[in-house]
Design a protein around this motif. Structure first.
Motif: not given
Ligand code: NAP
Length: 262
Positions: A7-9, A31-33, A70-76, A78-80, A95-97, A131-133, A135-137
């Motif tokens: 993940g690159a979010g 998924k998007d290099p 570092a991806v949403p739960f449903d993606a996590a 599937q990837l696992a 790290i998912s919620n 872990a990390f779920n 903590t804010f990004a």
């Molecule tokens: N943000 C927070 O403060 C925070 C805190 C604690 C926990 N979390 C948890 O952390 C995780 C990531 O959150 P985030 O805030 O980093 O989200 P985000 O900024 O939206 O980044 C999500 C990343 O997951 C990728 N992704 C989405 N669907 C995918 C799939 N089907 N296969 C592969 N990659 C996929 C996205 O790629 P694309 O951009 O190309 O779609 C993006 O790189 C979530 O599970 C969230 O519950 C977030």
């Protein structure tokens, strides 16, 4: 340690920043290099850590000792499942919620947790750690709030894996808190669902409690998935203000001739 972040979010940015500060070798795959390359370029300019950073394809999960989803739960989940045997013996951090898109409901059933679902998908050779779920990004990037290092709650049925993740967390300047097992004390995998910085008496009710009460998860900015924490000075409150159950106005009475609102 070699760490691959999938993940690159926003969370990838925060966790990579801390891991680099701890001197680890970090690889980002997405998924998007192109997005992985962009994040590496950004962090390469800003990160002040001693670690090494690169972007790579999906095979990077095989090179790592710790893999962070570092991806949403449903993606996590599937990837696992798709990585499966390639992660045998490795530590896989969930790290998912597990909430829906509007943050109104959990997407895991009562009695289970995201970490358990991901562990089941990955297979028993994989050492899943939650872990990390909480903590804010954004605060992960700085690693502290008002000079206080962030707490990172760590849960796993594998004691060795918990300790290794605790070392990773501590090396990045954060405070690891061992909360033991991942079994479904909460749908977050044994972890509290409070954002860092919320004092215990003001922490929100457990996610499972919300679910049982059929009340919504608080969709305010206090949720780690909903954006930045509330501004300083504002009291964080677990009080839920929105109803999901139908409201039936009280009938008129001799003392109150108009129907009384909910
Ligand atoms: N943000 C927070 O403060 C925070 C805190 C604690 C926990 N979390 C948890 O952390 C995780 C990531 O959150 P985030 O805030 O980093 O989200 P985000 O900024 O939206 O980044 C999500 C990343 O997951 C990728 N992704 C989405 N669907 C995918 C799939 N089907 N296969 C592969 N990659 C996929 C996205 O790629 P694309 O951009 O190309 O779609 C993006 O790189 C979530 O599970 C969230 O519950 C977030």
């Amino acid at each position: 340690m070699k760490i691959t972040i999938v993940g690159a979010g926003n969370m990838a940015r925060g966790i990579a920043t801390r891991a680099l500060a701890g001197g680890h070798t970090v690889t980002i795959t997405a998924k998007d290099p192109g997005k992985a390359v962009l994040l590496v370029d950004e962090l390469g300019e800003q990160a002040d850590g001693a670690g090494r950073l690169s972007a790579a394809g999906e095979s990077a999960v095989e090179q790592a000792y710790i893999v962070v989803l570092a991806v949403p739960f449903d993606a996590a989940e599937q990837l696992a499942a798709s990585y499966g045997p390639r992660l045998a013996g490795k530590v896989l951090i969930d790290i998912s919620n597990p909430v829906d898109a509007t943050l109104d409901a959990l997407v895991v059933a009562p009695g289970t947790s995201a970490a358990e679902r991901i562990a089941a998908a990955a297979g028993e050779q994989v050492r899943v750690v939650k872990a990390f779920n909480t903590t804010f990004a954004t605060t992960l990037v700085t690693g502290q709030v008002d000079g206080t290092p962030l707490d990172v709650f760590i849960a796993s049925d594998d004691e060795g894996a918990r300790k290794e993740v605790a070392e990773l967390v501590a090396s990045g300047g954060l405070n690891p808190v061992d909360v033991r097992r991942t079994q479904a004390r909460t749908p977050t995998g044994g972890l509290p669902a409070a954002p860092h910085g919320a004092p215990a008496q003001r922490r929100r009710p457990r996610l499972g409690q919300h679910h049982q009460d059929r009340r919504p998860l608080n969709p305010s900015s206090a949720s780690p998935t909903a954006g930045p924490p509330p501004p300083r000075g504002r009291q964080w409150s677990p009080t839920l203000t929105r109803r999901t159950t139908p409201c039936t106005p009280a009938p008129p009475s001799p003392r109150s001739p108009r129907p009384r609102p909910c």
